[in-house]
Design an enzyme around this catalytic site. Structure first.
Site, mmCIF file in Angstrom:
data_model
loop_
_atom_site.group_PDB
_atom_site.id
_atom_site.type_symbol
_atom_site.label_atom_id
_atom_site.label_comp_id
_atom_site.label_asym_id
_atom_site.label_seq_id
_atom_site.Cartn_x
_atom_site.Cartn_y
_atom_site.Cartn_z
ATOM 1 N N ARG A 1 11.323 -5.522 5.126
ATOM 2 C CA ARG A 1 11.141 -4.068 4.969
ATOM 3 C C ARG A 1 12.112 -3.303 5.878
ATOM 4 O O ARG A 1 12.306 -3.636 7.028
ATOM 5 C CB ARG A 1 9.703 -3.687 5.327
ATOM 6 C CG ARG A 1 9.460 -2.178 5.343
ATOM 7 C CD ARG A 1 7.994 -1.818 5.274
ATOM 8 N NE ARG A 1 7.183 -2.428 6.293
ATOM 9 C CZ ARG A 1 5.842 -2.432 6.287
ATOM 10 N NH1 ARG A 1 5.187 -1.860 5.300
ATOM 11 N NH2 ARG A 1 5.158 -3.018 7.259
ATOM 12 N N ARG B 1 -10.113 0.177 8.861
ATOM 13 C CA ARG B 1 -9.602 -1.161 9.163
ATOM 14 C C ARG B 1 -10.609 -1.993 9.955
ATOM 15 O O ARG B 1 -10.309 -3.142 10.269
ATOM 16 C CB ARG B 1 -8.342 -1.021 10.009
ATOM 17 C CG ARG B 1 -7.034 -1.291 9.250
ATOM 18 C CD ARG B 1 -5.919 -0.934 10.189
ATOM 19 N NE ARG B 1 -4.669 -1.559 9.979
ATOM 20 C CZ ARG B 1 -3.609 -0.959 9.426
ATOM 21 N NH1 ARG B 1 -3.700 0.242 8.944
ATOM 22 N NH2 ARG B 1 -2.448 -1.587 9.371
ATOM 23 N N LYS C 1 0.834 -1.214 0.000
ATOM 24 C CA LYS C 1 0.000 0.000 0.000
ATOM 25 C C LYS C 1 0.868 1.263 0.000
ATOM 26 O O LYS C 1 0.654 2.165 -0.810
ATOM 27 C CB LYS C 1 -0.941 0.007 1.220
ATOM 28 C CG LYS C 1 -1.914 -1.173 1.249
ATOM 29 C CD LYS C 1 -2.872 -1.104 2.418
ATOM 30 C CE LYS C 1 -2.210 -1.203 3.772
ATOM 31 N NZ LYS C 1 -1.526 -2.488 4.038
ATOM 32 N N ARG D 1 -0.216 -9.408 13.494
ATOM 33 C CA ARG D 1 -0.821 -8.368 12.646
ATOM 34 C C ARG D 1 -1.654 -8.999 11.534
ATOM 35 O O ARG D 1 -2.708 -8.485 11.166
ATOM 36 C CB ARG D 1 0.265 -7.463 12.045
ATOM 37 C CG ARG D 1 0.834 -6.519 13.097
ATOM 38 C CD ARG D 1 2.069 -5.815 12.606
ATOM 39 N NE ARG D 1 1.817 -4.944 11.492
ATOM 40 C CZ ARG D 1 2.742 -4.580 10.601
ATOM 41 N NH1 ARG D 1 3.973 -5.028 10.721
ATOM 42 N NH2 ARG D 1 2.440 -3.762 9.629
ATOM 43 N N ARG E 1 11.023 -1.583 11.328
ATOM 44 C CA ARG E 1 9.944 -1.129 12.203
ATOM 45 C C ARG E 1 9.758 -2.141 13.331
ATOM 46 O O ARG E 1 9.855 -3.351 13.083
ATOM 47 C CB ARG E 1 8.631 -1.046 11.401
ATOM 48 C CG ARG E 1 8.412 0.278 10.712
ATOM 49 C CD ARG E 1 7.279 0.256 9.705
ATOM 50 N NE ARG E 1 6.016 -0.306 10.187
ATOM 51 C CZ ARG E 1 4.890 -0.320 9.464
ATOM 52 N NH1 ARG E 1 4.889 0.195 8.227
ATOM 53 N NH2 ARG E 1 3.780 -0.843 9.931
HETATM 54 P P1 ADP Z 1 2.166 -1.887 3.221
HETATM 55 O O1 ADP Z 1 2.183 -0.375 3.203
HETATM 56 O O2 ADP Z 1 0.960 -2.459 2.534
HETATM 57 O O3 ADP Z 1 2.362 -2.459 4.590
HETATM 58 P P2 ADP Z 1 4.732 -1.621 1.799
HETATM 59 O O4 ADP Z 1 4.381 -0.794 0.615
HETATM 60 O O5 ADP Z 1 5.479 -0.969 2.896
HETATM 61 O O6 ADP Z 1 3.410 -2.377 2.356
HETATM 62 O O7 ADP Z 1 5.554 -2.886 1.258
HETATM 63 C C1 ADP Z 1 6.073 -3.870 2.171
HETATM 64 C C2 ADP Z 1 7.479 -4.285 1.724
HETATM 65 O O8 ADP Z 1 7.388 -4.998 0.492
HETATM 66 C C3 ADP Z 1 8.436 -3.117 1.477
HETATM 67 O O9 ADP Z 1 9.712 -3.493 1.926
HETATM 68 C C4 ADP Z 1 8.394 -2.933 -0.058
HETATM 69 O O10 ADP Z 1 9.635 -2.452 -0.549
HETATM 70 C C5 ADP Z 1 8.114 -4.343 -0.549
HETATM 71 N N1 ADP Z 1 7.229 -4.382 -1.734
HETATM 72 C C6 ADP Z 1 6.181 -3.567 -2.009
HETATM 73 N N2 ADP Z 1 5.594 -3.931 -3.169
HETATM 74 C C7 ADP Z 1 6.274 -5.010 -3.627
HETATM 75 C C8 ADP Z 1 6.148 -5.861 -4.783
HETATM 76 N N3 ADP Z 1 5.170 -5.684 -5.682
HETATM 77 N N4 ADP Z 1 7.021 -6.890 -4.906
HETATM 78 C C9 ADP Z 1 7.995 -7.100 -3.981
HETATM 79 N N5 ADP Z 1 8.171 -6.335 -2.885
HETATM 80 C C10 ADP Z 1 7.323 -5.307 -2.698
HETATM 81 P P1 AMP Z 2 0.340 0.499 8.924
HETATM 82 O O1 AMP Z 2 1.483 1.458 8.726
HETATM 83 O O2 AMP Z 2 -0.870 0.842 8.104
HETATM 84 O O3 AMP Z 2 0.773 -0.948 8.765
HETATM 85 O O4 AMP Z 2 -0.130 0.668 10.447
HETATM 86 C C1 AMP Z 2 0.746 0.427 11.521
HETATM 87 C C2 AMP Z 2 -0.040 0.317 12.821
HETATM 88 O O5 AMP Z 2 -0.729 1.554 13.098
HETATM 89 C C3 AMP Z 2 -1.128 -0.749 12.869
HETATM 90 O O6 AMP Z 2 -0.636 -2.061 13.164
HETATM 91 C C4 AMP Z 2 -2.023 -0.205 13.987
HETATM 92 O O7 AMP Z 2 -1.461 -0.429 15.272
HETATM 93 C C5 AMP Z 2 -1.993 1.305 13.715
HETATM 94 N N1 AMP Z 2 -3.070 1.709 12.766
HETATM 95 C C6 AMP Z 2 -2.895 2.256 11.539
HETATM 96 N N2 AMP Z 2 -4.070 2.502 10.950
HETATM 97 C C7 AMP Z 2 -5.020 2.087 11.819
HETATM 98 C C8 AMP Z 2 -6.452 2.038 11.774
HETATM 99 N N3 AMP Z 2 -7.140 2.481 10.710
HETATM 100 N N4 AMP Z 2 -7.092 1.525 12.856
HETATM 101 C C9 AMP Z 2 -6.430 1.083 13.930
HETATM 102 N N5 AMP Z 2 -5.097 1.086 14.026
HETATM 103 C C10 AMP Z 2 -4.384 1.572 12.986
#
Ligand code: ADP
Ligand code: AMP
Length: 219
Positions: free
Chosen positions: A126, A87, A13, A169, A158
């Site tokens: 990541r 969410r 995302k 998660r 993270r």
């Molecule tokens: P989210 O925001 O949904 O938690 P991220 O965009 O942070 O996910 O992506 C999670 C990890 O996967 C990051 O380290 C990113 O660089 C990697 N990633 C994102 N999209 C892809 C993809 N299409 N293929 C492989 N790795 C990806």
């Molecule tokens: P994310 O960066 O979207 O993976 O979110 C990281 C963390 O932030 C989650 O695991 C939750 O603890 C909190 N969080 C983010 N968005 C929400 C939401 N819409 N509702 C509840 N908790 C959230």
């Protein structure tokens, strides 16, 4: 244009959001980013995030409500991209209420699908920088190990990306967030995106979906 980017942790995302806001000039609203900022001064939020749990709905909804009132959202006529919100069903219903009041419509919910094994691989690899840049040790490595290409900062994992939290998660997603897929399917605005492909291919699908939506509006 107003979109929701939906999917499990690690779906891509944040990665796709960056590309979408760059191309379409809309405002990126990530509740995860907002809470990473908030947790610096709030121990309760910090503890919930470290455990991979959701922040209570009232807190989240209040924060989003305030954020949607800020000038950058109100003034940018192009719209916004919600990432990581809603969410839970309560959050989705609260969002519907907020948008109805403002007479704003969500064009589509871009729902990125990846399976659990891929999610674990992506999340555990990541690495992030304080400047907001994000990398993956295998799929998107920085030029120099643990050093941010953009600002030279040190990359870190993270806290909630540590292996013992990742599974929790994903369970939280499965139980509390995934049911929203049906909610938005029923509302007729769900668009499914295959997130298992590489970053570019995923973005192509998103561009196609946005183009199709724009076509429906006749713009
Ligand atoms: P989210 O925001 O949904 O938690 P991220 O965009 O942070 O996910 O992506 C999670 C990890 O996967 C990051 O380290 C990113 O660089 C990697 N990633 C994102 N999209 C892809 C993809 N299409 N293929 C492989 N790795 C990806
Ligand atoms: P994310 O960066 O979207 O993976 O979110 C990281 C963390 O932030 C989650 O695991 C939750 O603890 C909190 N969080 C983010 N968005 C929400 C939401 N819409 N509702 C509840 N908790 C959230």
């Amino acid at each position: 244009m107003n979109y929701i980017l939906f999917g499990p942790p690690g779906a891509g995302k944040g990665t796709q959001a960056k590309k979408i806001v760059e191309k379409y000039g809309i405002v990126h609203l990530s509740t995860g980013d907002m809470f990473r900022e908030a947790k610096k001064s709030d121990e309760k939020i910090s503890a919930l995030m470290a455990a991979g749990q959701l922040i209570p709905d009232e807190t989240v909804v209040e924060m989003v409500q305030k954020r949607l009132q800020k000038d950058d959202v109100k003034d940018v006529k192009k719209g916004f991209l919600l990432d990581g919100f809603p969410r839970t069903l309560n959050q989705a219903e609260a969002l519907d209420g907020m948008l109805k009041k403002e007479n704003i419509k969500i064009d589509a919910v871009l729902s990125i699908y990846i399976d659990n094994d891929e999610a674990v691989k992506r999340i555990s690899g990541r690495r992030v920088c304080v400047c907001g840049a994000s990398y993956h040790v295998l799929f998107l490595p920085p030029k120099q190990e643990n050093v941010c290409d953009a600002c030279g900062g040190t990359l870190v994992q993270r806290t909630d990306d540590k292996e013992n939290v990742v599974r929790d998660r994903l369970t939280v997603y499965e139980n509390q967030t995934k049911p929203l897929i049906d909610y938005y399917k029923k509302a007729g605005i769900l668009v499914e995106i295959d997130g298992q492909q590489n970053e570019k291919e995923v973005f192509k699908q998103i561009e196609t979906a946005i183009k199709a939506e724009a076509g429906k509006l006749g713009s």
